[in-house]
Design a protein around this motif. Structure first.
Motif, PDB file in Angstrom:
ATOM      1  N   SER A 103     -13.012 -28.837 -33.692  1.00 32.68           N
ATOM      2  CA  SER A 103     -11.564 -28.601 -33.688  1.00 32.68           C
ATOM      3  C   SER A 103     -11.128 -27.858 -34.952  1.00 32.68           C
ATOM      4  CB  SER A 103     -10.799 -29.916 -33.534  1.00 32.68           C
ATOM      5  OG  SER A 103     -10.907 -30.708 -34.703  1.00 32.68           O
ATOM      6  N   MET A 104     -11.817 -28.080 -36.071  1.00 30.55           N
ATOM      7  CA  MET A 104     -11.465 -27.355 -37.293  1.00 30.55           C
ATOM      8  C   MET A 104     -12.056 -25.938 -37.286  1.00 30.55           C
ATOM      9  SD  MET A 104      -9.501 -29.480 -38.745  1.00 30.55           S
ATOM     10  CE  MET A 104      -9.122 -28.480 -40.183  1.00 30.55           C
ATOM     11  N   ARG A 118      -3.125 -28.956 -40.787  1.00 30.24           N
ATOM     12  CA  ARG A 118      -3.091 -28.646 -42.228  1.00 30.24           C
ATOM     13  C   ARG A 118      -2.341 -27.338 -42.465  1.00 30.24           C
ATOM     14  NH1 ARG A 118      -5.489 -29.675 -47.078  1.00 30.24           N
ATOM     15  NH2 ARG A 118      -6.356 -27.957 -48.274  1.00 30.24           N
ATOM     16  N   ASN A 148      -1.445 -22.667 -47.154  1.00 31.40           N
ATOM     17  CA  ASN A 148      -1.706 -23.388 -48.414  1.00 31.40           C
ATOM     18  C   ASN A 148      -2.255 -22.480 -49.523  1.00 31.40           C
ATOM     19  OD1 ASN A 148      -4.814 -24.041 -48.689  1.00 31.40           O
ATOM     20  ND2 ASN A 148      -4.337 -24.432 -46.547  1.00 31.40           N
ATOM     21  N   ARG A 153      -1.120 -21.081 -33.521  1.00 26.42           N
ATOM     22  CA  ARG A 153      -1.525 -21.071 -34.922  1.00 26.42           C
ATOM     23  C   ARG A 153      -2.427 -19.880 -35.226  1.00 26.42           C
ATOM     24  NH1 ARG A 153      -2.867 -25.448 -39.140  1.00 26.42           N
ATOM     25  NH2 ARG A 153      -4.254 -24.327 -40.520  1.00 26.42           N
ATOM     26  N   LYS A 154      -3.347 -19.623 -34.303  1.00 25.33           N
ATOM     27  CA  LYS A 154      -4.306 -18.543 -34.547  1.00 25.33           C
ATOM     28  C   LYS A 154      -3.632 -17.169 -34.621  1.00 25.33           C
ATOM     29  CE  LYS A 154      -7.638 -20.415 -31.753  1.00 25.33           C
ATOM     30  NZ  LYS A 154      -8.802 -20.414 -30.867  1.00 25.33           N
ATOM     31  N   GLU A 184     -11.475 -18.333 -40.069  1.00 29.85           N
ATOM     32  CA  GLU A 184     -11.608 -16.892 -39.901  1.00 29.85           C
ATOM     33  C   GLU A 184     -13.028 -16.593 -39.433  1.00 29.85           C
ATOM     34  OE1 GLU A 184      -8.783 -13.959 -40.331  1.00 29.85           O
ATOM     35  OE2 GLU A 184      -8.634 -16.089 -40.670  1.00 29.85           O
ATOM     36  N   VAL A 234     -15.760 -14.531 -47.686  1.00 25.15           N
ATOM     37  CA  VAL A 234     -15.000 -14.040 -48.851  1.00 25.15           C
ATOM     38  C   VAL A 234     -14.227 -15.187 -49.492  1.00 25.15           C
ATOM     39  CG1 VAL A 234     -13.185 -12.445 -49.602  1.00 25.15           C
ATOM     40  CG2 VAL A 234     -14.703 -11.807 -47.730  1.00 25.15           C
ATOM     41  N   GLY A 235     -13.618 -16.009 -48.628  1.00 23.64           N
ATOM     42  CA  GLY A 235     -12.819 -17.122 -49.143  1.00 23.64           C
ATOM     43  C   GLY A 235     -12.437 -18.023 -47.993  1.00 23.64           C
ATOM     44  N   SER A 278     -14.535 -33.174 -42.558  1.00 28.13           N
ATOM     45  CA  SER A 278     -14.133 -32.280 -41.454  1.00 28.13           C
ATOM     46  C   SER A 278     -12.629 -32.216 -41.263  1.00 28.13           C
ATOM     47  CB  SER A 278     -14.709 -32.770 -40.113  1.00 28.13           C
ATOM     48  OG  SER A 278     -15.988 -32.323 -39.915  1.00 28.13           O
ATOM     49  N   ALA A 279     -11.875 -32.280 -42.346  1.00 30.58           N
ATOM     50  CA  ALA A 279     -10.422 -32.360 -42.174  1.00 30.58           C
ATOM     51  C   ALA A 279      -9.662 -31.184 -42.775  1.00 30.58           C
ATOM     52  CB  ALA A 279      -9.895 -33.668 -42.773  1.00 30.58           C
ATOM     53  N   CYS A 280     -10.389 -30.191 -43.356  1.00 29.90           N
ATOM     54  CA  CYS A 280      -9.652 -29.068 -43.953  1.00 29.90           C
ATOM     55  C   CYS A 280     -10.200 -27.711 -43.546  1.00 29.90           C
ATOM     56  CB  CYS A 280      -9.633 -29.178 -45.477  1.00 29.90           C
ATOM     57  SG  CYS A 280     -11.250 -28.957 -46.253  1.00 29.90           S
ATOM     58  N   SER A 302      -2.205 -17.038 -38.346  1.00 32.82           N
ATOM     59  CA  SER A 302      -3.128 -17.375 -39.419  1.00 32.82           C
ATOM     60  C   SER A 302      -3.682 -16.166 -40.191  1.00 32.82           C
ATOM     61  CB  SER A 302      -4.255 -18.228 -38.837  1.00 32.82           C
ATOM     62  OG  SER A 302      -5.249 -18.466 -39.771  1.00 32.82           O
ATOM     63  N   PRO A 303      -3.951 -15.020 -39.512  1.00 32.78           N
ATOM     64  CA  PRO A 303      -4.551 -13.897 -40.256  1.00 32.78           C
ATOM     65  C   PRO A 303      -3.717 -13.406 -41.437  1.00 32.78           C
ATOM     66  CG  PRO A 303      -4.781 -13.533 -37.906  1.00 32.78           C
ATOM     67  CD  PRO A 303      -3.901 -14.744 -38.064  1.00 32.78           C
ATOM     68  N   HIS A 329      -1.125 -25.553 -29.305  1.00 29.42           N
ATOM     69  CA  HIS A 329      -1.033 -25.443 -30.763  1.00 29.42           C
ATOM     70  C   HIS A 329      -2.037 -24.429 -31.303  1.00 29.42           C
ATOM     71  CE1 HIS A 329      -3.154 -26.686 -34.503  1.00 29.42           C
ATOM     72  NE2 HIS A 329      -1.932 -26.631 -35.009  1.00 29.42           N
ATOM     73  N   ASP A 330      -3.264 -24.509 -30.799  1.00 26.54           N
ATOM     74  CA  ASP A 330      -4.350 -23.693 -31.339  1.00 26.54           C
ATOM     75  C   ASP A 330      -4.054 -22.204 -31.163  1.00 26.54           C
ATOM     76  OD1 ASP A 330      -5.153 -26.299 -31.242  1.00 26.54           O
ATOM     77  OD2 ASP A 330      -7.120 -25.920 -30.354  1.00 26.54           O
ATOM     78  N   PHE A 345     -10.148 -22.839 -36.055  1.00 24.89           N
ATOM     79  CA  PHE A 345      -9.112 -22.139 -36.842  1.00 24.89           C
ATOM     80  C   PHE A 345      -9.647 -21.290 -37.967  1.00 24.89           C
ATOM     81  CE2 PHE A 345      -7.037 -26.095 -35.385  1.00 24.89           C
ATOM     82  CZ  PHE A 345      -6.255 -25.480 -34.422  1.00 24.89           C
ATOM     83  N   VAL A 385      -2.388 -14.973 -43.712  1.00 21.39           N
ATOM     84  CA  VAL A 385      -2.699 -15.710 -44.948  1.00 21.39           C
ATOM     85  C   VAL A 385      -4.201 -15.843 -45.166  1.00 21.39           C
ATOM     86  CG1 VAL A 385      -0.524 -16.940 -45.212  1.00 21.39           C
ATOM     87  CG2 VAL A 385      -2.238 -17.845 -43.639  1.00 21.39           C
ATOM     88  N   ALA A 386      -4.969 -14.977 -44.506  1.00 22.04           N
ATOM     89  CA  ALA A 386      -6.421 -14.934 -44.737  1.00 22.04           C
ATOM     90  C   ALA A 386      -6.693 -14.333 -46.122  1.00 22.04           C
ATOM     91  CB  ALA A 386      -7.086 -14.097 -43.656  1.00 22.04           C
ATOM     92  N   PRO A 387      -7.849 -14.654 -46.705  1.00 26.33           N
ATOM     93  CA  PRO A 387      -8.130 -14.229 -48.080  1.00 26.33           C
ATOM     94  C   PRO A 387      -7.938 -12.730 -48.341  1.00 26.33           C
ATOM     95  CG  PRO A 387      -9.833 -15.741 -47.312  1.00 26.33           C
ATOM     96  CD  PRO A 387      -8.918 -15.492 -46.144  1.00 26.33           C
ATOM     97  N   HIS A 399      -9.243 -20.534 -46.142  1.00 26.14           N
ATOM     98  CA  HIS A 399      -7.808 -20.834 -46.127  1.00 26.14           C
ATOM     99  C   HIS A 399      -7.477 -21.775 -44.991  1.00 26.14           C
ATOM    100  CE1 HIS A 399      -7.515 -17.935 -42.867  1.00 26.14           C
ATOM    101  NE2 HIS A 399      -6.273 -18.241 -42.691  1.00 26.14           N
ATOM    102  N   GLY A 436      -6.614 -32.062 -41.255  1.00 24.77           N
ATOM    103  CA  GLY A 436      -6.825 -31.967 -39.817  1.00 24.77           C
ATOM    104  C   GLY A 436      -6.241 -30.684 -39.251  1.00 24.77           C
ATOM    105  N   ILE A 437      -6.043 -30.669 -37.932  1.00 23.59           N
ATOM    106  CA  ILE A 437      -5.701 -29.400 -37.269  1.00 23.59           C
ATOM    107  C   ILE A 437      -4.320 -28.874 -37.647  1.00 23.59           C
ATOM    108  CG2 ILE A 437      -7.233 -29.860 -35.306  1.00 23.59           C
ATOM    109  CD1 ILE A 437      -4.686 -30.517 -33.671  1.00 23.59           C
TER     110      ILE A 437
END
Lengths: 422, 106
Positions: free
Chosen positions: B70-71, A368, A372, A116-117, B76, B103-104, B44-46, A120-121, A112-113, B74, A123-125, B106, A365-366
């Motif tokens: 684990s968080m 999420r 978003n 996802r990675k 940046e 910067v932010g 530690s969930a977001c 993910s970029p 999964h990790d 993910f 939708v980075a800021p 997500h 959690g992982i």
């Protein structure tokens, strides 16, 4: 005419939810979502049996987790509560052939990790800041085309139109074919016989067409220079470039569904919520800067995905109940988001809450929601542009109760009649 | 009170003072420090209170637990000093701590 169906929970003695034995409550019944009668059942479960076993349903036996804190427990223990498609995946519908495909939402760590990675970029800021201009331009163009003074379907002309454009932008998908994206998304989660797909075979036929189209785009992009669209990113990232065809299709469907129904139905839900809460509509018009805190509240109030599902990998205890290895555990976000122990006045739509992002709609959690912040940005831009054009309270009018989707997963609308007054 | 310095991605420096026992996330959110969100409220969930502890303070903060790790996987720019602010309780030993914000989130 309209009534505040989403907010008013009838008194216990008059609510049918309190008239049946507790163990007969089945909150997976799709009709409850179409008819918007779910609230009393969840209220009763939160009060009387927050972790509830339903022995018989359309989807087989399952546990319901209905309170915010218990849902958080499940979310943060991915080793005990698995998302793996081979165990059943993340929806209550384990016979759906499309959602059995391998997609990173339905993988456990470590696979999964890695997947996802790789996406993910986008939708980075920094990337969102680059996308904001084009989203605003396209949103403005769509709003300028609306028929002011005439009745129209908000779902088609605003919500579906805008989310389809957004998906086409993210995938750099051929513009003239973009309605295919919405169709594939709808077909992924449809219940057979609901008007979108007739059977699992029909669903897989549609998925085959999607796979062929998307494979063509992959082949074009894997041989070209890397670009900042989702397909090119996956084709060039070492973590995803060797995906199997099934994994590629699974991840494509995940990204389409993730960016489609959810945002679409929040675009409709936001207007519905404001129309049912005229005081909040007036507050917003008096201070448009409140759009920022209103958007997470819209996403909480709508809860566009009613649930996510996990499967127990070992015997465990949750909320005092013994859950056995292999049991299906359903986290009802739609209930946790109305849990008065976690959220003050949870049935009210309040656009200036102090911590509006403390809601379950994106999961925690992982797993999420990876998009978003993009979702929030799309919704924020929509409301900023709407208020620029039509700044008066109640100027955008909901004319009748919307028609809701028949699904225990997608909390959505197929139509909502609206008129904008000049 | 415990003093904390936040340095934004663009170099802006903010000094704040909070009660002992406050989390680094709450110290940022409560003082409107940009770049820190804290969506989940501190469990530690977001992963939206990600920040970087300055080198001289890294040995003094509590170690990273499994859920936080684990968080962090993910976020940046996960790298040296990378932490979730919600998992760092500001004790007297951390008076004067310096952290950089992204910067932010997500």
């Amino acid at each position: 005419m309209m009534h505040a169906a989403n907010t008013a929970v009838p008194q216990a003695h008059e609510n049918p939810a309190y008239a049946i034995p507790l163990d007969e409550i089945d909150v997976s019944n799709p009709e409850m979502y179409r008819d918007n009668t779910l609230w009393g059942y969840f209220e009763r479960l939160r009060r009387e049996d927050p972790v509830h076993y339903c022995a018989k349903s359309l989807f087989g036996p399952y546990w319901s987790v209905t309170k915010y804190k218990d849902i958080m427990q499940v979310e943060t223990q991915p080793r005990i509560f698995s998302s793996d498609s081979r165990r059943g995946g993340v929806t209550i519908m384990d016979t759906n052939t499309a959602v059995q495909l391998p997609m990173f939402i339905q993988m456990d760590p470590p696979q999964h990790d890695e997947h996802r990675k790789s996406v993910s970029p986008i939708v980075a800021p920094e990337n969102l800041a680059r996308l904001e201009g084009i989203i605003r331009k396209r949103t403005g163009d769509a709003l300028d085309a609306l028929p002011v003074g005439k009745e129209f379907n908000w779902v088609d002309d605003v919500s579906i139109n805008l989310t389809t454009q957004m998906l086409a932008t993210l995938f750099d998908f051929p513009w003239e074919d973009r309605s295919k994206l919405t169709f594939w998304s709808d077909a992924t989660l449809a219940l057979p016989g609901d008007g979108v797909v007739d059977s699992e075979e029909h669903r897989m036929q549609i998925m085959g067409e999607c796979a062929a189209y998307m494979t063509r785009l992959w082949n074009e992009r894997v041989n070209a220079d890397p670009r900042p669209d989702l397909i090119s990113m996956m084709a060039h990232d070492e973590r995803t470039r060797n995906m199997t065809p099934e994994e590629y299709l699974g991840n494509i469907l995940l990204l389409i569904v993730g960016g489609n129904d959810t945002t679409r139905n929040s675009m409709t839900g936001g207007l519905l919520a404001l129309s049912q809460s005229p005081d909040q509509y007036a507050k917003l018009c008096a201070n448009p800067a409140l759009v920022k805190s209103m958007i997470p509240e819209v996403i909480r109030w709508q809860t566009p995905l009613a649930h996510m599902r996990r499967t127990a990998t070992e015997d465990t205890v949750l909320g005092g109940k013994n859950i056995a290895k292999g049991d299906k555990v359903v986290m009802w976000y739609v209930s946790g988001n109305r849990d008065e122990e976690a959220i003050a006045n949870p049935n009210d739509f309040i656009i200036d809450r102090a911590r509006p992002r403390e809601h379950l709609s994106f999961g925690f959690g992982i797993h999420r929601c990876v998009g978003n912040r993009l979702a929030e940005m799309q919704l924020r831009i929509l409301w900023e542009e709407l208020l620029q054009r039509w700044p008066k309270p109640g100027q955008i009018k909901v004319l009748a109760e919307p028609v809701r989707v028949l699904s225990p997963m997608i909390r959505g609308y197929t139509s909502m009649r609206v008129r904008i007054d000049a | 009170m415990i003093k904390v310095t936040f340095i934004e991605h663009n170099g802006t420096v903010r000094n704040v003072e909070v009660e002992e026992g406050t989390s680094l996330m709450d110290a940022a959110v409560g003082n409107l420090v940009p770049g820190i969100d804290g969506d989940c409220g501190g469990v530690s969930a977001c992963g939206t209170c990600h920040l970087f502890i300055e080198a001289e303070w890294r040995d003094k903060v509590s170690p990273v637990e499994e859920t936080e790790r684990s968080m962090l996987d993910f976020v940046e720019d996960d790298g040296p000093g990378s932490r979730l602010g919600c998992q760092i309780k500001l004790t007297r030993a951390l008076d004067g701590l310096v952290a950089r914000t992204p910067v932010g989130q997500h």
